[in-house]
Motif scaffolding. Structure first.
Motif, PDB file in Angstrom:
ATOM      1  N   PRO A  18     -10.363   8.988   0.168  1.00 40.19           N
ATOM      2  CA  PRO A  18     -10.734   8.277   1.394  1.00 40.19           C
ATOM      3  C   PRO A  18     -10.361   6.793   1.373  1.00 40.19           C
ATOM      4  N   TYR A  19      -9.870   6.289   0.274  1.00 39.39           N
ATOM      5  CA  TYR A  19      -9.555   4.864   0.133  1.00 39.39           C
ATOM      6  C   TYR A  19      -8.042   4.655  -0.017  1.00 39.39           C
ATOM      7  N   THR A  20      -7.646   3.411   0.071  1.00 42.56           N
ATOM      8  CA  THR A  20      -6.220   3.042   0.002  1.00 42.56           C
ATOM      9  C   THR A  20      -5.760   2.903  -1.441  1.00 42.56           C
ATOM     10  N   LEU A  21      -4.533   3.349  -1.699  1.00 38.28           N
ATOM     11  CA  LEU A  21      -3.901   3.180  -3.004  1.00 38.28           C
ATOM     12  C   LEU A  21      -2.845   2.084  -2.901  1.00 38.28           C
ATOM     13  N   LEU A  22      -2.809   1.215  -3.869  1.00 36.66           N
ATOM     14  CA  LEU A  22      -1.898   0.065  -3.852  1.00 36.66           C
ATOM     15  C   LEU A  22      -0.803   0.215  -4.908  1.00 36.66           C
ATOM     16  N   CYS A  23       0.388  -0.306  -4.582  1.00 37.59           N
ATOM     17  CA  CYS A  23       1.559  -0.206  -5.461  1.00 37.59           C
ATOM     18  C   CYS A  23       1.942  -1.595  -5.963  1.00 37.59           C
ATOM     19  N   ASP A  24       2.047  -1.733  -7.280  1.00 37.50           N
ATOM     20  CA  ASP A  24       2.378  -3.027  -7.884  1.00 37.50           C
ATOM     21  C   ASP A  24       3.458  -2.836  -8.964  1.00 37.50           C
ATOM     22  N   SER A  74      -1.906   0.815  -9.161  1.00 39.10           N
ATOM     23  CA  SER A  74      -1.016   1.153 -10.278  1.00 39.10           C
ATOM     24  C   SER A  74       0.392   0.676  -9.940  1.00 39.10           C
ATOM     25  N   ALA A  75       1.335   0.958 -10.861  1.00 41.18           N
ATOM     26  CA  ALA A  75       2.735   0.575 -10.626  1.00 41.18           C
ATOM     27  C   ALA A  75       3.542   1.697  -9.990  1.00 41.18           C
ATOM     28  N   ASP A  76       2.879   2.738  -9.547  1.00 36.59           N
ATOM     29  CA  ASP A  76       3.582   3.871  -8.931  1.00 36.59           C
ATOM     30  C   ASP A  76       4.194   3.494  -7.584  1.00 36.59           C
ATOM     31  N   SER A  77       5.174   4.280  -7.161  1.00 37.53           N
ATOM     32  CA  SER A  77       5.852   4.051  -5.879  1.00 37.53           C
ATOM     33  C   SER A  77       4.958   4.487  -4.716  1.00 37.53           C
ATOM     34  N   PRO A  78       5.233   3.990  -3.512  1.00 36.75           N
ATOM     35  CA  PRO A  78       4.469   4.431  -2.349  1.00 36.75           C
ATOM     36  C   PRO A  78       4.524   5.957  -2.150  1.00 36.75           C
ATOM     37  N   LYS A  79       5.676   6.541  -2.432  1.00 34.81           N
ATOM     38  CA  LYS A  79       5.823   7.991  -2.272  1.00 34.81           C
ATOM     39  C   LYS A  79       4.899   8.738  -3.229  1.00 34.81           C
ATOM     40  N   ALA A  80       4.854   8.293  -4.496  1.00 29.53           N
ATOM     41  CA  ALA A  80       3.995   8.951  -5.484  1.00 29.53           C
ATOM     42  C   ALA A  80       2.521   8.756  -5.132  1.00 29.53           C
ATOM     43  N   GLN A  81       2.181   7.563  -4.667  1.00 27.61           N
ATOM     44  CA  GLN A  81       0.782   7.293  -4.298  1.00 27.61           C
ATOM     45  C   GLN A  81       0.359   8.134  -3.093  1.00 27.61           C
ATOM     46  N   THR A  82       1.232   8.240  -2.108  1.00 28.95           N
ATOM     47  CA  THR A  82       0.919   9.027  -0.906  1.00 28.95           C
ATOM     48  C   THR A  82       0.717  10.492  -1.257  1.00 28.95           C
ATOM     49  N   SER A  83       1.602  11.027  -2.099  1.00 25.04           N
ATOM     50  CA  SER A  83       1.500  12.434  -2.499  1.00 25.04           C
ATOM     51  C   SER A  83       0.187  12.701  -3.224  1.00 25.04           C
ATOM     52  N   TRP A  84      -0.162  11.786  -4.118  1.00 27.24           N
ATOM     53  CA  TRP A  84      -1.399  11.949  -4.888  1.00 27.24           C
ATOM     54  C   TRP A  84      -2.633  11.782  -4.007  1.00 27.24           C
ATOM     55  N   LYS A  85      -2.589  10.828  -3.106  1.00 28.08           N
ATOM     56  CA  LYS A  85      -3.708  10.587  -2.176  1.00 28.08           C
ATOM     57  C   LYS A  85      -3.964  11.813  -1.303  1.00 28.08           C
ATOM     58  N   ASP A 109       0.828  -1.206   0.000  1.00 30.80           N
ATOM     59  CA  ASP A 109       0.000   0.000   0.000  1.00 30.80           C
ATOM     60  C   ASP A 109       0.866   1.261   0.000  1.00 30.80           C
ATOM     61  N   GLN A 110       0.209   2.439   0.021  1.00 28.57           N
ATOM     62  CA  GLN A 110       0.955   3.700  -0.082  1.00 28.57           C
ATOM     63  C   GLN A 110       1.869   3.955   1.124  1.00 28.57           C
ATOM     64  N   MET A 162      -7.869   0.242 -11.762  1.00 28.12           N
ATOM     65  CA  MET A 162      -6.467   0.332 -12.198  1.00 28.12           C
ATOM     66  C   MET A 162      -6.286   1.484 -13.172  1.00 28.12           C
ATOM     67  N   TYR A 163      -5.197   2.214 -13.003  1.00 27.55           N
ATOM     68  CA  TYR A 163      -4.930   3.415 -13.804  1.00 27.55           C
ATOM     69  C   TYR A 163      -3.446   3.442 -14.202  1.00 27.55           C
ATOM     70  N   PRO A 164      -3.122   4.058 -15.343  1.00 28.56           N
ATOM     71  CA  PRO A 164      -1.745   4.049 -15.839  1.00 28.56           C
ATOM     72  C   PRO A 164      -0.733   4.760 -14.955  1.00 28.56           C
ATOM     73  N   LYS A 165      -1.067   5.956 -14.456  1.00 28.20           N
ATOM     74  CA  LYS A 165      -0.083   6.701 -13.676  1.00 28.20           C
ATOM     75  C   LYS A 165      -0.765   7.718 -12.778  1.00 28.20           C
ATOM     76  N   ALA A 166      -0.290   7.786 -11.545  1.00 27.76           N
ATOM     77  CA  ALA A 166      -0.857   8.727 -10.573  1.00 27.76           C
ATOM     78  C   ALA A 166      -0.582  10.171 -10.988  1.00 27.76           C
ATOM     79  N   ASN A 167      -1.518  11.028 -10.605  1.00 30.68           N
ATOM     80  CA  ASN A 167      -1.376  12.469 -10.786  1.00 30.68           C
ATOM     81  C   ASN A 167      -1.325  12.877 -12.268  1.00 30.68           C
ATOM     82  N   THR A 168      -2.047  12.147 -13.104  1.00 30.04           N
ATOM     83  CA  THR A 168      -2.224  12.546 -14.507  1.00 30.04           C
ATOM     84  C   THR A 168      -3.715  12.837 -14.715  1.00 30.04           C
ATOM     85  N   PRO A 169      -4.073  13.625 -15.724  1.00 30.29           N
ATOM     86  CA  PRO A 169      -5.455  14.097 -15.859  1.00 30.29           C
ATOM     87  C   PRO A 169      -6.514  12.998 -15.869  1.00 30.29           C
TER      88      PRO A 169
END
Length: 260
Positions: free
Chosen positions: A198-204, A181-192, A126-127, A147-154
């Motif tokens: 309100p939900y959890t983001l997962l890193c794969d 998504s395949a983003d890092s925990p740091k990128a997911q946390t920043s975007w969240k 998780d993030q 599932m989405y290609p990349k965090a913090n994109t339109p």
């Protein structure tokens, strides 16, 4: 008397003459060993180097001590010329040992179909960097994984906001929501935090879960999708290659229908 003196005279003279003759002959013979000594010295130089180390050392227990140079040279020739591939620790040519530089073996992931149960060994982070078994995430409740290609994109931001706006509807129907998504925990946390999700983001990053859910495309791409997993881990709905808005509306419609 006179005759005897005459006879004795020559004898004396002969003896006297013989003595200097033998002395001169000896003097003539003296240079001969000198001439031969340099020849012997030249011929003795090469073997002297080999025998010096053996002859200069005392015998031990009645046996001659081996030459130190020959003792050192022997194992080198043995190690070079007589390597036993069965007992040698070195890796054989053409067979690269595992280690630095070796490629990691690829993990085979089977794509799940509707009706399949999530594998027990499928894990995700998780993030916050915490590891989870996917089956544990759906042990006591169903879940929607979008599932989405990349965090913090339109497009991904629109998809994430849509699930945020309908989060309470999913929760009432007994389904949790997870972004994947395949983003890092740091990128997911920043975007969240930026979207206040309100939900959890997962890193794969290895795409294991993404592949299992059928949202992977070569080379290392994620197809915007969502799947619905029922309580206990059975896959009940998949929607692959959808738009951000359709992902939200179709997932929400399926959950409402499932509750009725």
């Amino acid at each position: 008397m006179a005759g005897s003196n005459e006879e004795g005279g020559p004898r004396r003279s002969t003896r006297i003459a013989a003595r200097p003759q033998s002395a001169s002959d000896a003097d003539k013979q003296k240079p001969e060993p000198k001439a031969t000594k340099p020849k012997e010295a030249k011929s003795d130089k090469k073997p002297a180097a080999k025998a010096a180390t053996t002859d200069s050392k005392p015998a031990e227990n009645g046996k001659p001590v081996a030459d130190a140079e020959e003792t050192k040279a022997a194992p080198k020739r043995k190690a070079k010329d007589s390597v036993d591939p069965k007992t040698s620790d070195a890796a054989p040519e053409g067979n690269v040992a595992e280690g630095a530089g070796a490629k990691k073996p690829k993990t085979t992931v089977n794509v799940l179909k509707v009706g399949d149960t999530v594998p027990q060994d499928l894990t995700v982070e998780d993030q916050d960097g915490k590891q989870h078994k996917v089956i544990d995430l759906v042990k006591s409740t169903g879940a929607v994984f979008f599932m989405y290609p990349k965090a913090n994109t339109p497009g991904c931001t629109n998809q994430a906001k849509g699930f945020k706006e309908n989060y309470e509807e999913f929760k009432k129907g007994g389904y949790a929501v997870y972004g994947l998504s395949a983003d890092s925990p740091k990128a997911q946390t920043s975007w969240k935090n930026k979207l206040d999700l309100p939900y959890t983001l997962l890193c794969d990053p290895e795409y294991h879960v993404i592949k299992a859910f059928g949202a992977y495309a070569d080379p290392k791409k994620i197809v915007r999708s969502h799947v619905v997993v029922g309580k206990g881990g059975k896959l009940v709905e998949t929607q692959i290659h959808v738009s951000p808005a359709a992902s939200v509306t179709e997932a929400c419609a399926f959950v409402k229908k499932a509750v009725k």
